[in-house]
Design an enzyme around this catalytic site. Structure first.
Site, mmCIF file in Angstrom:
data_model
loop_
_atom_site.group_PDB
_atom_site.id
_atom_site.type_symbol
_atom_site.label_atom_id
_atom_site.label_comp_id
_atom_site.label_asym_id
_atom_site.label_seq_id
_atom_site.Cartn_x
_atom_site.Cartn_y
_atom_site.Cartn_z
ATOM 1 C CB SER A 126 -1.372 0.125 1.250
ATOM 2 O OG SER A 126 -1.664 1.108 1.745
ATOM 3 C CE1 TYR A 151 -4.382 -3.134 6.110
ATOM 4 C CE2 TYR A 151 -3.208 -0.635 4.936
ATOM 5 C CZ TYR A 151 -3.825 -2.169 4.860
ATOM 6 O OH TYR A 151 -4.270 -2.175 3.519
ATOM 7 C CE LYS A 155 -1.808 -4.891 3.372
ATOM 8 N NZ LYS A 155 -1.685 -6.393 2.720
HETATM 9 P P1 NAD Z 1 -10.617 -7.698 1.459
HETATM 10 O O1 NAD Z 1 -10.897 -7.635 2.484
HETATM 11 O O2 NAD Z 1 -11.840 -7.823 0.223
HETATM 12 O O3 NAD Z 1 -9.954 -9.312 1.120
HETATM 13 C C1 NAD Z 1 -9.211 -9.689 1.658
HETATM 14 C C2 NAD Z 1 -9.403 -11.214 2.324
HETATM 15 O O4 NAD Z 1 -8.677 -11.151 2.135
HETATM 16 C C3 NAD Z 1 -10.872 -11.562 2.429
HETATM 17 O O5 NAD Z 1 -11.976 -12.364 1.393
HETATM 18 C C4 NAD Z 1 -10.765 -12.308 3.771
HETATM 19 O O6 NAD Z 1 -11.555 -12.975 3.908
HETATM 20 C C5 NAD Z 1 -9.246 -12.957 4.456
HETATM 21 N N1 NAD Z 1 -8.679 -13.411 4.742
HETATM 22 C C6 NAD Z 1 -8.496 -12.216 5.445
HETATM 23 N N2 NAD Z 1 -7.321 -12.558 6.798
HETATM 24 C C7 NAD Z 1 -6.872 -13.720 5.975
HETATM 25 C C8 NAD Z 1 -5.888 -15.165 6.271
HETATM 26 N N3 NAD Z 1 -5.615 -15.279 7.728
HETATM 27 N N4 NAD Z 1 -6.139 -16.471 5.948
HETATM 28 C C9 NAD Z 1 -7.214 -16.770 4.630
HETATM 29 N N5 NAD Z 1 -7.851 -15.457 4.468
HETATM 30 C C10 NAD Z 1 -7.885 -14.334 4.725
HETATM 31 O O7 NAD Z 1 -9.619 -6.282 0.977
HETATM 32 P P2 NAD Z 1 -9.089 -5.875 -0.204
HETATM 33 O O8 NAD Z 1 -9.683 -4.718 -0.444
HETATM 34 O O9 NAD Z 1 -9.648 -6.393 -0.851
HETATM 35 O O10 NAD Z 1 -7.373 -5.620 -0.035
HETATM 36 C C11 NAD Z 1 -6.460 -7.277 -0.303
HETATM 37 C C12 NAD Z 1 -5.800 -6.462 -0.076
HETATM 38 O O11 NAD Z 1 -4.746 -5.561 -0.338
HETATM 39 C C13 NAD Z 1 -4.792 -6.552 1.219
HETATM 40 O O12 NAD Z 1 -4.135 -7.064 1.324
HETATM 41 C C14 NAD Z 1 -5.369 -5.182 2.062
HETATM 42 O O13 NAD Z 1 -4.842 -5.095 3.093
HETATM 43 C C15 NAD Z 1 -4.432 -4.955 0.428
HETATM 44 N N6 NAD Z 1 -4.909 -3.290 0.220
HETATM 45 C C16 NAD Z 1 -5.225 -3.030 0.137
HETATM 46 C C17 NAD Z 1 -6.088 -1.777 -0.254
HETATM 47 C C18 NAD Z 1 -8.033 -1.520 -0.479
HETATM 48 O O14 NAD Z 1 -8.053 0.147 -0.115
HETATM 49 N N7 NAD Z 1 -8.751 -2.463 -0.635
HETATM 50 C C19 NAD Z 1 -5.316 -0.568 -0.619
HETATM 51 C C20 NAD Z 1 -3.736 -1.668 -0.382
HETATM 52 C C21 NAD Z 1 -3.511 -2.353 -0.154
#
Ligand code: NAD
Ligand code: UDP
Length: 340
Positions: A126, A151, A155
Site C-alpha cells: 500500500s 495496519y 504492510k
Molecule cells: P478484502 O478484505 O476484501 O480481502 C481480503 C480477503 O482476505 C478477504 O476475503 C478475507 O476473508 C481474506 N482473509 C483475511 N485474513 C485471512 C487469513 N488469515 N487467511 C485467509 N484469508 C484471509 O480486502 P481488499 O480490499 O480486497 O484488499 C486486499 C489486499 O490489498 C489486502 O492485503 C489489503 O491490505 C491490500 N490493500 C487494500 C487496499 C484497499 O483500499 N482496498 C489498499 C492497499 C492495499
C-alpha cells in the site's frame, strides 16, 4: 508466464476482480480464503461473468498444515497474496490480530511456498508505506516512511521481510505492489466492494449515502493545504489494479529478486471533487458536513506511475467518471452487497 495461480484472499474485493482477470486470461486459479471479510457469493458471480470458476479452498494462511496440503494437491506456479486484514481503525484497537494475520500469516505462507518449491510471489502492499512523503508525486525511490498505524506498519514489515527473504535466496521472484486508493467495480455490476458494517473508506461511504443507507458524509478536514482544503488521493479503478497484477506476474517470471511498483493513476482528486463526481454519476444528492481532521491522515498523496509504465507496460486506463459509474452500478444493483 505461470499458469496455475494461488490467490490468497481471492474472495475479497481486489482478489475477486483479479481472480476474474486471471480466469479470463486463461489461467487456472486456486483461491484460498477464510471468508472472514468476504462471501463465496463473489466467486459464484465471477463464474457468472466469465463462465469459469476458480477452485475454492476455505482455509487460513496461518495454517501451515493446510497450506502444505494445498501445495501438495495442486501444482502452483505463483501466488498472488491478498489475504489480510485492512481496517486502519481496527488495527489500532486490535494490533495483535493485524500482526498475526498480516505479518505472521505472510511468514507462514512464504515458508510453505519455499517448502513446496514455489518462489513467485506478488504481495498487496500500500502507498501507506511511504508515510508522510516530502515530495509529490511519489515514485518508488522515495524512501519508505513511518506509517501512522499498525495496519500500515504490518504492510511495511512484510515488505521488509520479503526483501530479506529474497536477499537470502536468489530463487525468489517477488513483486511488491503499492496500491494507491482502489475504487470501482466490475462493469457488469455483479462484483464490487462489500464492506462489513459502516465503511471506513471514502467511496463506499459516499455510495451508501447516495443510496440512502447512510445520512451524510463526514468530510475529515477542509483546512489542508490542497486545492479546496480537503484531502487529495490517487483513486484507481479496481479493474486497472487487476490488470496490473497480471502484468506483474508476467514480469517476475523474467526477473529475480524484489521488484517494487506503484499502482496508481498519477492524478489526485479531493474529497469534495469525489463527492461532486459521484453526484453526477448517480444523479443523487450526497449531503456532507465538514468535521475535524481524522488522526493519522495526510493532506495529499498521488503516485508517479512511470516505473510501472516502463517496466510492466501498464498504466491505469479508466477515468474518474468510469470509477464512479461502475461503483454506482454495483451499489444500486446490490444495496446490501452480497447479502441478499
Ligand atoms: P478484502 O478484505 O476484501 O480481502 C481480503 C480477503 O482476505 C478477504 O476475503 C478475507 O476473508 C481474506 N482473509 C483475511 N485474513 C485471512 C487469513 N488469515 N487467511 C485467509 N484469508 C484471509 O480486502 P481488499 O480490499 O480486497 O484488499 C486486499 C489486499 O490489498 C489486502 O492485503 C489489503 O491490505 C491490500 N490493500 C487494500 C487496499 C484497499 O483500499 N482496498 C489498499 C492497499 C492495499
Ligand atoms: N475521508 C473523508 N470522509 C470519510 C472517509 C474518508 O473525508 O468518511 C477522506 C480521508 O480523510 C482522505 C480521503 O477521504 O482524505 C480518502 O480516505 P480513505 O479512508 O478512503 O483512504 P486512505 O487514503 O485514508 O487510505
Amino acid at each position: 508466464m505461470a499458469d496455475t495461480i494461488l490467490v490468497t484472499g481471492g474472495a475479497g474485493y481486489i482478489g475477486s476482480h483479479t481472480t476474474l482477470a486471471l480466469l479470463e486470461a486463461g489461467h487456472e486459479v486456486v483461491v484460498l480464503d477464510n471468508l472472514c471479510n468476504s462471501s463465496l457469493e463473489s466467486l459464484r458471480r465471477v463464474e457468472r461473468i466469465c463462465g469459469k470458476a476458480p477452485l475454492f479452498v476455505q482455509g487460513d494462511i496461518r495454517d501451515r498444515a493446510g497450506l502444505d496440503a494445498l501445495f501438495a494437491a495442486h501444482k502452483i506456479d505463483a501466488v498472488l497474496h491478498f489475504a489480510g486484514l485492512k481496517s486502519v481503525g481496527q488495527s489500532v484497537s486490535q494490533p495483535l490480530e493485524y500482526y498475526e494475520n498480516n505479518v505472521a500469516g505472510s511468514v507462514i505462507l512464504a515458508q510453505a511456498m519455499a517448502a513446496a518449491g514455489v518462489f513467485q510471489l506478488v504481495f498487496s502492499s500500500s502507498a501507506t508505506v511511504y508515510g508522510e512523503p516530502a515530495q509529490m508525486p511519489i515514485s518508488e525511490d522515495v524512501p519508505t516512511g513511518t506509517p501512522t498505524n499498525p495496519y500500515g506498519r504490518s504492510k511495511l514489515m512484510v515488505e521488509e521481510l520479503l526483501q530479506d527473504l529474497a536477499d537470502s535466496d536468489p530463487r525468489w521472484r517477488i513483486a511488491l505492489l503499492r496500491y494507491f486508493n482502489p475504487v470501482g467495480a466490475h462493469t457488469s455490476g455483479l462484483i464490487g466492494e462489500d464492506p462489513n458494517g459502516i465503511p471506513n473508506n471514502l467511496l463506499p461511504y459516499v455510495s451508501q449515502v447516495a443510496i440512502g443507507t447512510l445520512k451524510q458524509v463526514s468530510v475529515f478536514g477542509a483546512d489542508y493545504p490542497t486545492v479546496d482544503g480537503t484531502g487529495v488521493r490517487d483513486y484507481i479503478h479496481v479493474l486497472d489494479l487487476a490488470d496490473g497484477h497480471l502484468k506483474a506476474l508476467q514480469a517476475i517470471s523474467q526477473r529475480s529478486g524484489v521488484s517494487i511498483w506503484n499502482l496508481g493513476t498519477g492524478v489526485g482528486y479531493s474529497v469534495l471533487q469525489m463527492i461532486r463526481a459521484f453526484e453526477q454519476a448517480s444523479g443523487r444528492p450526497v449531503p456532507y458536513q465538514v468535521v475535524d481532521r481524522r488522526p493519522g491522515d495526510i493532506a495529499e498523496c498521488w503516485a508517479d506511475p512511470t516505473k510501472a509504465a516502463q517496466e510492466l507496460g501498464w498504466k491505469a486506463e479508466r477515468c474518474l467518471a468510469q470509477m464512479m459509474a461502475d461503483t454506482w452500478r454495483w451499489q444500486s444493483g446490490n444495496p446490501q452487497g452480497y447479502a441478499q
